[in-house]
Design an enzyme around this catalytic site. Structure first.
Site, mmCIF file in Angstrom:
data_model
loop_
_atom_site.group_PDB
_atom_site.id
_atom_site.type_symbol
_atom_site.label_atom_id
_atom_site.label_comp_id
_atom_site.label_asym_id
_atom_site.label_seq_id
_atom_site.Cartn_x
_atom_site.Cartn_y
_atom_site.Cartn_z
ATOM 1 N N HIS A 1 -11.485 -60.738 -0.611
ATOM 2 C CA HIS A 1 -10.881 -62.472 0.251
ATOM 3 C C HIS A 1 -10.255 -61.882 0.597
ATOM 4 O O HIS A 1 -9.761 -62.777 2.163
ATOM 5 C CB HIS A 1 -10.040 -62.724 -1.661
ATOM 6 C CG HIS A 1 -9.259 -63.558 -1.276
ATOM 7 N ND1 HIS A 1 -10.255 -65.355 -1.731
ATOM 8 C CD2 HIS A 1 -7.581 -64.090 -0.549
ATOM 9 C CE1 HIS A 1 -8.978 -65.848 -1.010
ATOM 10 N NE2 HIS A 1 -7.957 -65.363 -0.744
ATOM 11 N N GLU A 2 -8.964 -60.776 0.589
ATOM 12 C CA GLU A 2 -8.361 -60.841 1.947
ATOM 13 C C GLU A 2 -8.872 -59.814 2.762
ATOM 14 O O GLU A 2 -8.272 -60.424 4.089
ATOM 15 C CB GLU A 2 -6.926 -59.227 1.290
ATOM 16 C CG GLU A 2 -6.407 -59.735 0.187
ATOM 17 C CD GLU A 2 -5.843 -61.163 0.111
ATOM 18 O OE1 GLU A 2 -5.041 -61.144 1.292
ATOM 19 O OE2 GLU A 2 -5.081 -62.245 -1.328
ATOM 20 N N CYS B 1 -18.763 -70.331 5.292
ATOM 21 C CA CYS B 1 -18.265 -69.372 5.038
ATOM 22 C C CYS B 1 -19.122 -68.180 6.001
ATOM 23 O O CYS B 1 -18.012 -67.055 7.086
ATOM 24 C CB CYS B 1 -17.050 -68.940 4.198
ATOM 25 S SG CYS B 1 -15.471 -69.564 3.515
ATOM 26 N N CYS C 1 -19.694 -68.829 0.465
ATOM 27 C CA CYS C 1 -20.416 -70.136 0.235
ATOM 28 C C CYS C 1 -21.311 -70.027 1.947
ATOM 29 O O CYS C 1 -20.439 -69.156 3.176
ATOM 30 C CB CYS C 1 -19.820 -71.650 0.231
ATOM 31 S SG CYS C 1 -18.470 -71.626 1.871
ATOM 32 N N CYS D 1 -16.694 -70.084 -3.733
ATOM 33 C CA CYS D 1 -16.802 -68.995 -2.768
ATOM 34 C C CYS D 1 -15.741 -68.030 -2.503
ATOM 35 O O CYS D 1 -14.593 -68.792 -3.141
ATOM 36 C CB CYS D 1 -17.170 -70.515 -1.577
ATOM 37 S SG CYS D 1 -16.142 -69.052 -0.414
ATOM 38 N N HIS E 1 -8.853 -70.850 3.753
ATOM 39 C CA HIS E 1 -9.393 -70.812 2.093
ATOM 40 C C HIS E 1 -10.447 -71.713 2.395
ATOM 41 O O HIS E 1 -10.035 -72.707 3.266
ATOM 42 C CB HIS E 1 -7.956 -71.182 1.509
ATOM 43 C CG HIS E 1 -7.110 -70.156 1.183
ATOM 44 N ND1 HIS E 1 -6.313 -70.538 0.560
ATOM 45 C CD2 HIS E 1 -7.277 -68.888 0.872
ATOM 46 C CE1 HIS E 1 -5.034 -69.133 0.238
ATOM 47 N NE2 HIS E 1 -6.585 -68.161 0.241
ATOM 48 N N CYS E 2 -11.325 -71.947 1.762
ATOM 49 C CA CYS E 2 -12.154 -72.824 1.224
ATOM 50 C C CYS E 2 -12.255 -73.049 0.153
ATOM 51 O O CYS E 2 -11.845 -73.034 -1.536
ATOM 52 C CB CYS E 2 -13.237 -71.816 1.919
ATOM 53 S SG CYS E 2 -15.660 -72.474 0.678
ATOM 54 N N HIS F 1 -9.730 -62.349 5.574
ATOM 55 C CA HIS F 1 -8.489 -63.405 5.590
ATOM 56 C C HIS F 1 -7.731 -62.233 6.718
ATOM 57 O O HIS F 1 -7.447 -63.271 7.803
ATOM 58 C CB HIS F 1 -7.109 -63.767 4.775
ATOM 59 C CG HIS F 1 -6.498 -64.663 3.858
ATOM 60 N ND1 HIS F 1 -7.269 -65.804 4.407
ATOM 61 C CD2 HIS F 1 -6.914 -64.460 2.836
ATOM 62 C CE1 HIS F 1 -6.786 -66.188 3.430
ATOM 63 N NE2 HIS F 1 -6.564 -65.596 2.288
HETATM 64 ZN ZN LIG Z 1 -6.581 -66.157 0.265
HETATM 65 ZN ZN LIG Z 2 -16.573 -70.595 1.496
#
Ligand SMILES: [Zn+2]
Ligand SMILES: [Zn+2]
Lengths: 448, 189
Positions: free
Chosen positions: B135-136, B173, B170, B151, B145-146, B139
């Site tokens: 996740h990071e 993304c 997803c 996701c 964010h989704c 970014h």
């Molecule tokens: Zn985040």
């Molecule tokens: Zn997503």
């Protein structure tokens, strides 16, 4: 692209500005910062912001005074006051004077996220009203819906007209036609777009699992339930819930679903607290729900509650003229994700693709193109890269029964399930055809 | 992918990490971002970043430190810690990366079951950590964010949120990250 929500951070502390800037950018907002109230006000002269997050204590003009000035500018920005513990009383004063809310530093990430969601929902309510005024004329986020055929344009028109409302929608279509993509398009073009669209594939879950999936459960509700878990209805709060394969749910779940739709409240499995959720429901099915109702397998009251609007997606064989566009789209998609050069397709290959009738619909075409890119020469797609071609020479991987089933299904679809006509084409009598239909479990697609 | 040989992602760990973790994470990163990951054990003295009032460690200062000391041969540098991290405006963070930047930090502290009065669960801890890292990094490549509930780019503000999403992205993304990385490739090489 979606219009982003704009947000202005006003704080004299650089580390606060930087941290919040990064946080909100990552959350998808259009963010700007001001060092003090004066700078903020001059920015507001040049442009509008949906949300203003302002520190209450700043040298020069403080947050309270700034809030008054903003109000006098007749801006309808939502103002949220940031405060340290010591200044909560002043913050409450700000609420009295019309600030939207206040939040105490340092923020709990979950509180901050909730506060902003609520503000965004206020804004989307406002834009909902504006949208009613000047009617949405173009659809957003529909890149995945490919087709210029009359049949597809009709679907898009329906999406456009139903999206802004809150009506329940049933999307019917054979499997592989892209029902979820249409549901996404409805959500993305509705005032609920800032909130989640949550999908549940009902057919893949047992009754118990589906129940806990939809309503959530409390810690210890059953063995293995280690945590409290939010259900999909709860997650969809403010947004849209999409229930795929709705025709497969059990009679018990049908009753529960009906209840949730009527009250918009539910209780988690193993819990006793009523939870409220504001969601829109979109369902999809490849079955003929009306027929299931007639057979007593699907509740009529539930059917009418869900089926306020019905959108039927045509099977691919009814819109073969869309094939070149679709093929183009899939080639681009797969070559990009496989980091390959974009390849072309020979006319003769396209022609071959148009001659097929796609029992698996767009998904089948998509799989075919993906496979062709993998096995092909890296420059262009040739007829021999398609499994269609193989089938005529090598059918060893399909049994005679499979072939018979497919063939009968194709004929039935072609003659719109007219049994007499189909039987004549197949050169069998009607009783034999009925027996085959039962044997292979063939069902006619839902008609609207 | 050919650019994978050129630049790598660096993950700085505090102590030794188990082999399984290395292998799985390397595979994830390769699959999702197309880059090789390099692990380095570094023993940072975190005392300088301790805030005695909050009894937590200042994530912003650690990020600045990593930013100053990180080598340009790495595409992204991510520091992995086991202490409670905060940034001045928030009570805690699981992780934080500079948006479109090249450094980030992640902590296991709030990902541990023990933190919530539950039984230790190493496997679950690893799964959470894996998601926070992916996740990071997302970014740092410029993903926001989704709303897709499964996701990995969905925002997670409490630990159960993390458990409910996947390791993967997803479709939208994924499409986006492919585009971003392709652009990087053409502009940098
Ligand atoms: Zn985040
Ligand atoms: Zn997503």
């Amino acid at each position: 692209m979606d219009k982003k929500i704009s947000l202005l951070i006003v704080d004299d502390e650089e580390s606060v500005r930087d941290s919040l800037y990064n946080w909100f950018i990552e959350d998808g907002y259009d963010v700007d910062c001001a060092k003090n109230a004066k700078e903020a006000l001059s920015m507001l002269e040049a442009r509008d912001f949906d949300i203003i997050l302002a520190d209450i204590k700043m040298p020069g003009m403080d947050g309270m005074e700034m809030h008054k000035r903003i109000k006098s500018l007749n801006k309808d920005s939502i103002v949220i006051i940031m405060t340290a513990f010591a200044s909560v009383e002043t913050a409450v004063q700000a609420l009295k004077e019309g600030a939207y809310d206040y939040i105490t530093k340092p923020f709990d990430p979950d509180d901050l996220s909730h506060l902003l969601r609520n503000a965004v929902s206020q804004i989307s309510l406002r834009t909902e009203n504006e949208a009613l005024k000047d009617r949405i004329t173009t659809l957003e986020n529909i890149d995945d819906i490919i087709g210029s055929s009359e049949a597809m344009l009709r679907v898009l028109k329906e999406v456009e007209s139903v999206a802004p409302s809150n009506s329940s929608v049933i999307i019917t279509g054979e499997s592989g036609t892209g029902k979820e993509i249409i549901a996404r398009a409805i959500h993305a073009n509705s005032p609920r777009k800032y909130f989640p669209m949550v999908s549940v594939h009902c057919g893949a879950l047992s009754e118990n699992l589906l129940e806990s999936e939809l309503f959530g459960h409390e810690k210890g509700a059953f063995t293995g339930a280690m945590y409290n878990r939010k259900g999909r209805f709860e997650m969809a709060d403010g947004g849209t819930i999409f229930l795929d394969e709705i025709g497969t749910i059990s009679p018990k779940m049908q009753i529960e679903l009906l209840r949730v739709l009527e009250t918009k409240t539910f209780v988690r499995v193993g819990g006793n607290k009523e939870i409220e959720s504001d969601f829109r429901i979109i369902c999809a099915t490849n079955k003929d729900l009306k027929k299931l109702v007639a057979e007593g397998k699907f509740r009529e009251d539930l059917y009418y509650r869900l089926n306020v609007v019905n959108i039927r997606i045509p099977p691919l064989r009814e819109r073969l003229e869309d094939i070149p566009l679709l093929v183009d789209h899939f080639i681009n998609k797969f070559c990009t994700s496989m980091s390959r050069n974009i390849i072309s397709i020979k006319d003769v290959t396209l022609k071959r693709l148009k001659d097929y009738n796609y029992p698996g619909n767009v998904r089948e075409l998509e799989n075919m193109i993906e496979r062709a890119i993998v096995v092909g020469n890296g420059k262009e797609i040739l007829p021999r890269d398609l499994p269609l071609d193989k089938k005529t020479t090598d059918t060893s991987y399909e049994s005679l029964e499979d072939l018979e089933k497919k063939y009968i299904a194709n004929v039935l679809d072609k003659y719109e399930w007219n049994i007499s006509k189909s039987a004549r084409v197949l050169k069998v009598d009607r009783v034999t055809l009925y027996n085959k239909i039962r044997k292979y479990g063939l069902t006619s697609p839902g008609k609207s | 992918m050919d650019h994978a040989e050129e630049k790598k992602i660096l993950l700085i760990t505090h102590g030794p990490m188990d082999e399984y973790f290395h292998g799985t994470l390397a595979e994830d990163i390769q699959k999702i971002y197309g880059f090789t990951i390099h692990f380095e054990e570094r023993h940072l003295d975190l005392n300088a970043y301790y805030d005695p009032v909050r009894r937590q460690y200042n994530g912003n200062s650690i990020i600045s430190y990593l930013h100053e000391t990180t080598s340009a041969t790495y595409m992204k540098t991510l520091g992995l810690f086991n202490v409670d991290l905060f940034i001045p405006i928030l009570t805690y963070i699981f992780g934080q990366a500079i948006f479109k930047g090249n450094v980030g930090i992640v902590s296991t502290y709030r990902l541990r079951n023990e933190q919530y009065g539950l039984k230790q669960d190493t496997k679950l801890l690893f799964e959470r950590l894996r998601k926070v890292i992916i996740h990071e990094l997302g970014h740092s490549f410029g993903l926001v964010h989704c709303y897709d509930p499964s996701c990995v780019m969905r925002s997670s503000t409490y630990v159960e949120d993390i458990d409910q999403k996947d390791f993967g992205m997803c479709i939208s993304c994924r499409d986006l990250i492919v585009k971003i990385i392709n652009n990087l490739q053409t502009s940098t090489f």
